[in-house]
Scaffold this active site. Structure first.
Site, PDB file in Angstrom:
ATOM      1  CG  ASP A 537      -0.224  -0.112   2.526  1.00 24.89           C
ATOM      2  OD1 ASP A 537       0.479   0.850   2.878  1.00 24.89           O
ATOM      3  OD2 ASP A 537      -0.339  -1.154   3.214  1.00 24.89           O
ATOM      4  CG  ASP A 551       5.023 -15.691   0.090  1.00 22.70           C
ATOM      5  OD1 ASP A 551       6.039 -14.988  -0.037  1.00 22.70           O
ATOM      6  OD2 ASP A 551       4.534 -15.979   1.205  1.00 22.70           O
ATOM      7  CD  GLU A 617      18.759 -24.786 -15.387  1.00 26.76           C
ATOM      8  OE1 GLU A 617      17.557 -25.042 -15.439  1.00 26.76           O
ATOM      9  OE2 GLU A 617      19.506 -25.205 -14.461  1.00 26.76           O
TER      10      GLU A 617
HETATM   11  C1  GLA Z   1       6.807 -15.072   4.127  1.00 25.12           C
HETATM   12  C2  GLA Z   1       7.505 -14.377   2.986  1.00 25.12           C
HETATM   13  C3  GLA Z   1       8.469 -15.317   2.307  1.00 25.12           C
HETATM   14  C4  GLA Z   1       9.458 -15.820   3.321  1.00 25.12           C
HETATM   15  C5  GLA Z   1       8.738 -16.473   4.484  1.00 25.12           C
HETATM   16  C6  GLA Z   1       9.688 -16.823   5.608  1.00 25.12           C
HETATM   17  O1  GLA Z   1       5.912 -16.018   3.677  1.00 25.12           O
HETATM   18  O2  GLA Z   1       6.590 -13.854   2.068  1.00 25.12           O
HETATM   19  O3  GLA Z   1       9.124 -14.679   1.252  1.00 25.12           O
HETATM   20  O4  GLA Z   1      10.251 -14.748   3.768  1.00 25.12           O
HETATM   21  O5  GLA Z   1       7.748 -15.616   5.023  1.00 25.12           O
HETATM   22  O6  GLA Z   1       9.065 -17.388   6.677  1.00 25.12           O
END
Ligand code: GLA
Length: 733
Positions: A537, A551, A617
């Protein structure tokens, strides 16, 4: 002058490059909204302030005395509607007085116009110089009680921005209670608008949703204690016909990281009201005699040229006038984060192996994620204990930082200051520091509890403990995480009648703590995170120039997330990494090149075990890093164009960056769905100079900007899943 007041007509006019915003003091002192939209020069359009003698829409006392039945707050467009008097639509303010009454009716008292931008004590807000900004403060007074409401308007003409905030001051001898104190109301003349909002969940934040508004109320909100993955505190109203390139668009961005409400209402006269502010649910704030309550800022933006211009204005305005960090304008390192590579299972050797390999390929920083402190080998324990785990890091944070620095790389760490596990020294010593109601068993989420950030001693502990870690080593980056939402919100520090303040005090306390950190450590790059993009935000952006977007690191899913995010936030704010395939969240396989193309539309970095990569890679990683560095300025500071809408187009996605001088551009395409005997694909560029001659390196095409924008770019017809292209478009010299 961008703000003007004319005494004869009692009209305030605010002007930006494209917009006019007008209001008027009504006959009996109420402040009416007149117009917000495409610029209308010096015209005063108070003929739009119209009322009807309508049944069940009451009149104020003076209007009654003069039998003016067409003067009704229920019909006029308003600047700051209050609960309890004649306006029955969504209100901004509900004050409870000592006698229990909840009616407030505000009249104009005075105003002030000055150069520069107002600031808000203890709250993030946009800022800038006296040449760039002008401020209008209109003070209103309740008709019966000495309660004063000051409406603040900050005008930034260059980016068509008008900010709003409100101060409510209690001049009574008794306290008052605010049951509702929203920050803005914008009443529009008609209702031919679509509402764009950005919904989601953990692992899929800020998906675009567009729908026509209709009679009644449509809310976008969060009561999760934070701005949330589920709805973002940003919304747009636009013409039904608005596209990326044309149409009236109004943006509303809340500069706040807690509970919020954005509510759109079409009223009985088919006028549209948008209110935005702190969510009234769970909110009940006492203002003592002589005290002032400040409602956080909303950043309103207007574009007559569609959604693209609206977004680009937000991007530039936020980069130049919201982000406080020096990294707003400073090159940020390409980092590798160990979370998806190791989760909690790491030690110094493992991290150094990743760092060494990454360094070879051009990565500039190692970020050590969750698990380096306390007893933290899984998510059941350790949060709150901000001291190093020497089993994993025998020479402490200092030791590993030095070793990483010796590789000529920078070093960063992860923290989650607002949380505590029951299995931690902190909880054992101070069980009362977290939100827990003594009479009930509370909710656990990821096995953790939330610290009461409203308490000074909690903030002091965190500042000292985490500060000691930051002081102990050469730390160049901090990822500030927050991995659950607030429940059982009750503070042992406040009496029963003030428990309705705890949500807001949490945010105020958090801002105070973050401010202490970013002020003491300006050289550290802070990245926000809340289980990915759960606190993405404008409030957080003030303190931290970037936040982990999600995530969900799957490149195809990220296209949706980054597309939605781009409506209200700059690309330079979007934490984005290349991760492993098959992806850990979706199991999908996408080529490494495609993952790179998508991650480059963000801050760019890696989040995988680079030691497991093949030589082929690794070569590709080297090239990606070179490519990203080459385009760095265009991506981070250039103009961003959405060329497709992935919510509608499931065949391909495309977006483009154009440098401010329009000499350089990067256009990216990802094929979302491969088809047999595929149709030829041509993509039209945007934002180039029509008459200039450009060269596209990857296609060896040299032609005019006009040709690339109107005839388009031929996309190669290659086979395969999720193929991606980056096209480097540069002016010929
Ligand atoms: C969250 C964050 C992740 C990682 C975990 C660690 O989910 O978004 O990127 O840092 O915590 O516990």
């Amino acid at each position: 002058m961008s703000i003007n007041y004319k005494e004869e007509t009692k009209i305030f006019t605010l002007e930006t490059r494209q917009a006019t915003y007008q209001m008027q003091i009504g006959k009996f002192g109420h402040l009416f909204h007149v117009y917000y939209g495409n610029k209308i020069g010096k015209a005063e359009v108070d003929y739009l302030v119209r009322g009807a003698d309508a049944g069940f829409s009451g009149n104020c006392y003076e209007a009654y005395l003069e039998d003016e039945r067409t003067y009704s707050l229920d019909e006029f467009k308003q600047e700051y509607p209050t609960f309890g008097s004649a306006d029955f639509r969504s209100s901004c303010l509900a004050v409870e007085y000592q006698n229990g009454s909840q009616t407030t009716e505000l009249r104009y008292k005075t105003h002030r116009i000055y150069k520069g931008k107002y600031a808000l004590q203890g709250l993030p807000a946009m800022w800038g110089s006296e040449e760039e900004w002008e401020t209008l403060e209109i003070t209103l007074l309740d008709a019966h009680y000495p309660v004063e409401v000051t409406l603040l308007y900050g005008v930034l003409p260059e980016y068509d921005i008008i900010t709003r905030a409100v101060k409510i001051t209690n001049h009574m001898n008794d306290k008052i209670i605010l049951n509702r104190a929203l920050s803005t109301c914008v009443d529009l003349q008609d209702h031919a608008y679509d509402l764009l909002s950005f919904y989601g969940k953990h692992n899929m934040e800020r998906s675009l949703m567009r729908r026509p508004i209709c009679h009644g109320k449509q809310a976008v909100d969060s009561v999760r204690g934070t701005s949330s993955h589920q709805q973002n505190p940003f919304a747009i109203l636009c013409d039904h016909t608005a596209t990326e390139d044309c149409g009236n668009c109004y943006g509303f961005s809340f500069v706040y990281s807690g509970n919020f409400l954005a509510e759109v209402e079409v009223d009985q006269y088919e006028q549209t009201r948008m209110v935005m502010g702190i969510h009234p649910t769970g909110f009940r704030y006492t203002v003592e005699s002589g005290d002032t309550f400040t409602a956080p800022e909303v950043v309103c933006a207007y574009s007559r040229d569609g959604l693209g211009t609206l977004s680009r204005n937000y991007h530039k305005a936020f980069r130049n006038h919201l982000v406080k960090s020096q990294f707003a304008k400073k090159r940020r390192p390409i980092l590798i984060n160990n979370w998806e590579a190791t989760t909690f299972d790491f030690n110094e050797d493992k991290l150094l192996a990743i760092a060494k390999e990454a360094k070879e390929l051009g990565v500039e920083m190692l970020v050590m994620d969750d698990g380096w402190f306390g007893k933290r080998n899984n998510d059941m324990s350790g949060l709150g204990d901000w001291f190093v785990n020497t089993k994993k890091l025998p020479q402490g944070v200092k030791g590993i930082a030095e070793k990483v620095n010796q590789l000529d790389m920078e070093f960063g760490i992860w923290v989650e200051p607002e949380m505590v596990n029951e299995d931690s020294d902190l909880y054992r010593t101070h069980p009362d520091w977290c939100f827990q109601i003594p009479t009930r068993k509370g909710v656990y989420s990821r096995a953790q509890l939330v610290l009461d950030m409203g308490r000074q001693e909690v903030r002091d502990y965190l500042f000292t403990a985490i500060g000691a870690v930051l002081d102990s080593a050469n730390i160049a980056y901090v990822k500030w995480d927050m991995n659950r939402h607030l429940t059982d919100v009750w503070s042992g520090n406040l009496p029963a009648e003030r428990q309705g303040e705890v949500y807001h005090r949490y945010v105020l306390g958090l801002y105070e703590l973050v401010d202490r950190f970013v002020t003491k450590y300006p050289q550290i790059l802070f990245e926000g995170c809340s289980g990915g993009g759960g606190r993405f935000d404008a409030g957080w952006l003030y303190y931290m120039p970037q936040s982990w977007c999600s995530d969900d690191t799957d490149a195809i899913e990220r296209i949706h997330i980054q597309h939605g995010t781009s409506f209200g936030y700059p690309v330079s704010a979007m934490g984005s990494h290349v991760s492993v395939a098959p992806n850990q969240q979706t199991g999908r396989f996408t080529p490494l090149h495609t993952r790179g193309v998508v991650a480059m539309a963000g801050t760019f970095g890696y989040e995988l075990d680079i030691t497991h990569m093949t030589n082929e890679e690794k070569e590709l990683v080297k090239e990606q890093i070179k490519e990203f560095k080459y385009h760095y300025d265009t991506i981070q500071y250039g103009d961003y164009y959405r060329l497709t809408n992935p919510e509608e187009n499931n065949r391909y996605a495309a977006w483009q960056f154009v440098s401010e001088d329009k000499k350089k551009s990067l256009l990216s395409v990802v094929i979302l769905h491969a088809t047999a005997n595929a149709a030829f694909l041509t993509i039209k560029a945007k934002g180039l100079q029509a008459e200039r001659v450009y060269h596209i390196a990857e296609l060896d095409i040299t032609t005019t900007g006009a040709a690339l924008m109107y005839a388009g770019i031929p996309i190669p017809r290659e086979k395969g899943d999720y193929i991606a292209f980056n096209f480097t478009i540069e002016e010929m010299v």
